[in-house]
Design an enzyme around this catalytic site. Structure first.
Site, PDB file in Angstrom:
ATOM      1  N   HIS A  55       1.744   5.130  -2.312  1.00  0.00           N
ATOM      2  CA  HIS A  55       1.397   6.133  -3.318  1.00  0.00           C
ATOM      3  C   HIS A  55       2.707   6.827  -3.722  1.00  0.00           C
ATOM      4  O   HIS A  55       3.232   7.636  -2.965  1.00  0.00           O
ATOM      5  CB  HIS A  55       0.417   7.168  -2.752  1.00  0.00           C
ATOM      6  CG  HIS A  55      -0.848   6.594  -2.222  1.00  0.00           C
ATOM      7  ND1 HIS A  55      -2.015   6.523  -2.951  1.00  0.00           N
ATOM      8  CD2 HIS A  55      -1.139   6.048  -1.012  1.00  0.00           C
ATOM      9  CE1 HIS A  55      -2.969   5.972  -2.223  1.00  0.00           C
ATOM     10  NE2 HIS A  55      -2.458   5.669  -1.036  1.00  0.00           N
ATOM     11  N   PHE A  56       3.219   6.488  -4.897  1.00  0.00           N
ATOM     12  CA  PHE A  56       4.496   7.047  -5.339  1.00  0.00           C
ATOM     13  C   PHE A  56       4.324   8.261  -6.254  1.00  0.00           C
ATOM     14  O   PHE A  56       5.300   8.829  -6.741  1.00  0.00           O
ATOM     15  CB  PHE A  56       5.337   5.968  -6.012  1.00  0.00           C
ATOM     16  CG  PHE A  56       6.037   5.045  -5.044  1.00  0.00           C
ATOM     17  CD1 PHE A  56       5.860   5.165  -3.672  1.00  0.00           C
ATOM     18  CD2 PHE A  56       6.890   4.055  -5.517  1.00  0.00           C
ATOM     19  CE1 PHE A  56       6.512   4.320  -2.784  1.00  0.00           C
ATOM     20  CE2 PHE A  56       7.551   3.201  -4.636  1.00  0.00           C
ATOM     21  CZ  PHE A  56       7.358   3.328  -3.274  1.00  0.00           C
ATOM     22  N   ARG A  57       3.067   8.647  -6.538  1.00  0.00           N
ATOM     23  CA  ARG A  57       2.733   9.953  -7.138  1.00  0.00           C
ATOM     24  C   ARG A  57       3.077  10.124  -8.613  1.00  0.00           C
ATOM     25  O   ARG A  57       2.826  11.191  -9.175  1.00  0.00           O
ATOM     26  CB  ARG A  57       3.394  11.092  -6.351  1.00  0.00           C
ATOM     27  CG  ARG A  57       3.114  11.120  -4.859  1.00  0.00           C
ATOM     28  CD  ARG A  57       1.656  11.162  -4.545  1.00  0.00           C
ATOM     29  NE  ARG A  57       1.377  11.470  -3.143  1.00  0.00           N
ATOM     30  CZ  ARG A  57       0.203  11.302  -2.566  1.00  0.00           C
ATOM     31  NH1 ARG A  57      -0.807  10.805  -3.261  1.00  0.00           N
ATOM     32  NH2 ARG A  57       0.022  11.620  -1.310  1.00  0.00           N
ATOM     33  N   HIS A  95     -10.702   1.241   0.563  1.00  0.00           N
ATOM     34  CA  HIS A  95     -10.611   2.387   1.471  1.00  0.00           C
ATOM     35  C   HIS A  95     -12.032   2.699   1.893  1.00  0.00           C
ATOM     36  O   HIS A  95     -12.848   3.108   1.062  1.00  0.00           O
ATOM     37  CB  HIS A  95      -9.970   3.572   0.756  1.00  0.00           C
ATOM     38  CG  HIS A  95      -9.905   4.826   1.569  1.00  0.00           C
ATOM     39  ND1 HIS A  95      -8.793   5.636   1.573  1.00  0.00           N
ATOM     40  CD2 HIS A  95     -10.796   5.440   2.401  1.00  0.00           C
ATOM     41  CE1 HIS A  95      -9.014   6.678   2.363  1.00  0.00           C
ATOM     42  NE2 HIS A  95     -10.225   6.576   2.871  1.00  0.00           N
ATOM     43  N   ASP A 109       0.842   2.853   3.656  1.00  0.00           N
ATOM     44  CA  ASP A 109       0.083   3.926   3.011  1.00  0.00           C
ATOM     45  C   ASP A 109       1.000   5.135   2.795  1.00  0.00           C
ATOM     46  O   ASP A 109       0.608   6.284   2.983  1.00  0.00           O
ATOM     47  CB  ASP A 109      -1.143   4.319   3.843  1.00  0.00           C
ATOM     48  CG  ASP A 109      -2.141   5.170   3.075  1.00  0.00           C
ATOM     49  OD1 ASP A 109      -1.964   5.357   1.847  1.00  0.00           O
ATOM     50  OD2 ASP A 109      -3.106   5.679   3.686  1.00  0.00           O
ATOM     51  N   HIS A 160       0.848  -1.202   0.000  1.00  0.00           N
ATOM     52  CA  HIS A 160       0.000   0.000   0.000  1.00  0.00           C
ATOM     53  C   HIS A 160       0.876   1.242   0.000  1.00  0.00           C
ATOM     54  O   HIS A 160       1.266   1.768   1.044  1.00  0.00           O
ATOM     55  CB  HIS A 160      -0.905   0.003   1.235  1.00  0.00           C
ATOM     56  CG  HIS A 160      -1.975   1.045   1.196  1.00  0.00           C
ATOM     57  ND1 HIS A 160      -3.151   0.924   1.891  1.00  0.00           N
ATOM     58  CD2 HIS A 160      -2.067   2.236   0.542  1.00  0.00           C
ATOM     59  CE1 HIS A 160      -3.915   1.986   1.680  1.00  0.00           C
ATOM     60  NE2 HIS A 160      -3.256   2.804   0.860  1.00  0.00           N
ATOM     61  N   HIS A 216      -5.941   0.008   5.723  1.00  0.00           N
ATOM     62  CA  HIS A 216      -5.666   0.937   6.830  1.00  0.00           C
ATOM     63  C   HIS A 216      -6.797   1.027   7.862  1.00  0.00           C
ATOM     64  O   HIS A 216      -7.417   2.072   8.044  1.00  0.00           O
ATOM     65  CB  HIS A 216      -5.293   2.327   6.320  1.00  0.00           C
ATOM     66  CG  HIS A 216      -6.073   2.863   5.162  1.00  0.00           C
ATOM     67  ND1 HIS A 216      -7.441   2.753   5.055  1.00  0.00           N
ATOM     68  CD2 HIS A 216      -5.665   3.530   4.051  1.00  0.00           C
ATOM     69  CE1 HIS A 216      -7.836   3.325   3.952  1.00  0.00           C
ATOM     70  NE2 HIS A 216      -6.772   3.793   3.312  1.00  0.00           N
TER      71      HIS A 216
END
Length: 435
Positions: free
Chosen positions: A53-55, A172, A297, A51, A230
């Site tokens: 988020h590398f954007r 989510h 996350d 999990h 999460h």
């Protein structure tokens, strides 16, 4: 440390795979290019963070695949699964292919990507390659872009289609309507941007539980494998079991809402960090089997974007570089054992998502390895942060464990502070899983 067992021994690597494991006084025979002395250290399977988020693409002022996979390597993380809320969102086959292309070029460690669900795109699921795509990401409460799936028919189709095709759904869960009512109420008292300390009351326990309950209801109706992302509340733990598993994130296991007083919006994330009682329940669930995986996350923002309160400050924080030392620190506090850390962060992610030939120290498996050592306390400072956003919510915190070396596909890519910038990871292959 592997599959609950701790023993002194040696690991030999040939090419990109573990060739043998020797216990006790057994010694490897032959000629080796390099011998790594890991005396008094723990040799673990590389961490699998499912999990992050590398954007990239579209939000690369905050982070990118190269910078964040580098941070991963510094933290003993050898595989990541990245989420779809980039720009463009990973909700089309074209966008998914582009992410794989970018990762092939830039990722320092191994990678895979979730396909994002929308109100309209469940018909595209059948075109996904089950060997390449780990699962479907579903936002049942979203503050990022327009990925909120809020139509009952669409939700049913997502769960039904995923079940028919064998994809797990990672959800989510926050009830958007309830959050909006809570926000309106707090704005009426505290103005247009209520202080961040109210974040866990706006994105409340009830908002999480209502949404998670709906997801579980649909998963059980259609037989869908559901992984609740999460989890933040004690109440949601009651929903787990059978085809429903749960993820805890490091920030929710480490911080409580009392930390907003000193950390402010740096620890603002969705769903919100909640009470000490909730944290205690999540920690207990790490050892009794209710929580299946621990992830981060990891969600970088620039510090300038983290200014303000419940409205203006961006939600999310970088965590991947220090997640393993933090969790091992919890082992020192008897929250869980080191063996359980390995289960939650390596073995279970591989097992749950069907990751082929990774997540365990076994002959024939890919040589993804983290070597960690318990050391004198050291402090997290900004100058050692590898994430592109250049800050950490753990700044000023003392840790007792260090990642000394990270092997990815048999190569040492992180070695006592030195990093191989030329390292490239591999696309993860997923085994066939049955519901």
């Amino acid at each position: 440390m592997n599959e609950g067992r701790t023993f002194e021994g040696s690991v030999t690597i040939e090419g990109d795979r573990i060739s043998a494991i020797f216990e006790g006084n057994q010694q490897p025979q032959g000629t080796f290019d390099r011998v790594v002395d890991a005396s008094e250290a723990f040799v673990l399977p590389g961490i699998i963070d499912t999990h992050v988020h590398f954007r990239e693409p579209g939000l690369t002022e905050k982070a990118d695949i190269a910078s964040e996979s580098r941070a991963a390597a510094f933290g003993g993380v050898t595989t990541y699964f990245e989420m779809p809320n980039t720009v463009p969102q990973t909700t089309t086959l074209t966008a998914l292919d582009e992410k794989f292309r970018l990762a092939r070029e830039k990722s320092h460690v191994n990678y895979s990507f979730f396909f994002g669900a929308t109100n309209e795109n469940w018909t595209d699921f059948e075109q996904l390659d089950r060997r390449r795509v780990a699962g479907i990401k579903l936002f049942m409460g979203s503050s990022t872009g327009n990925m909120l799936v809020d139509r009952r028919e669409a939700l049913q189709k997502v769960f039904q289609t995923a079940a028919e095709l064998g994809f797990p759904v990672v959800a989510h869960c926050e009830d958007t309507a309830l959050i909006e009512r809570n926000m309106a109420a707090f704005k009426s008292i505290y103005g247009d941007d209520p202080d961040v300390r109210f974040h866990p009351q706006i994105r409340s326990e009830e908002a999480c539980f209502q949404s998670s309950s709906l997801a579980v209801e649909l998963a059980r109706r259609y037989g869908t494998r559901l992984h609740l992302a999460h989890l933040t509340t004690a109440r949601e733990l009651e929903l787990l079991g059978g085809n429903v598993t749960g993820e805890a994130c490091v920030a929710h296991l480490y911080f409580t809402q009392d930390d907003y007083a000193t950390k402010g919006a740096r620890i603002k994330c969705n769903p919100a960090i909640k009470t000490a009682k909730d944290r205690a329940a999540l920690r207990a669930a790490l050892t009794d089997g209710r929580i299946t995986t621990v992830a981060t996350d990891h969600a970088p923002h620039l510090l300038s974007q983290k200014q303000g309160g419940c409205v203006r400050a961006a939600s999310g924080m970088p965590m991947i570089q220090f997640s393993l030392p933090v969790m091992l620190g919890m082992a020192d506090e008897n929250v869980l054992s080191v063996a359980r850390v390995v289960e939650l962060m390596s073995h279970a992610p591989a097992r749950l998502f069907g990751i082929a030939e990774r997540g365990f120290l076994q002959p024939g498996y890919k040589a993804d390895i983290a070597i960690v050592r318990r050391v004198e306390p050291w402090m997290v400072t900004r100058d050692i942060v590898q994430s592109k956003c250049a800050w950490s919510p753990l700044e000023g915190e003392s840790l007792r464990w260090r990642v000394e070396q990270t092997f990815c596909n048999g190569k040492i890519i992180f070695d006592h502070g030195e990093f191989d910038e030329n390292s490239r990871g591999e696309e993860i292959l997923v085994k066939e899983l049955k519901n």
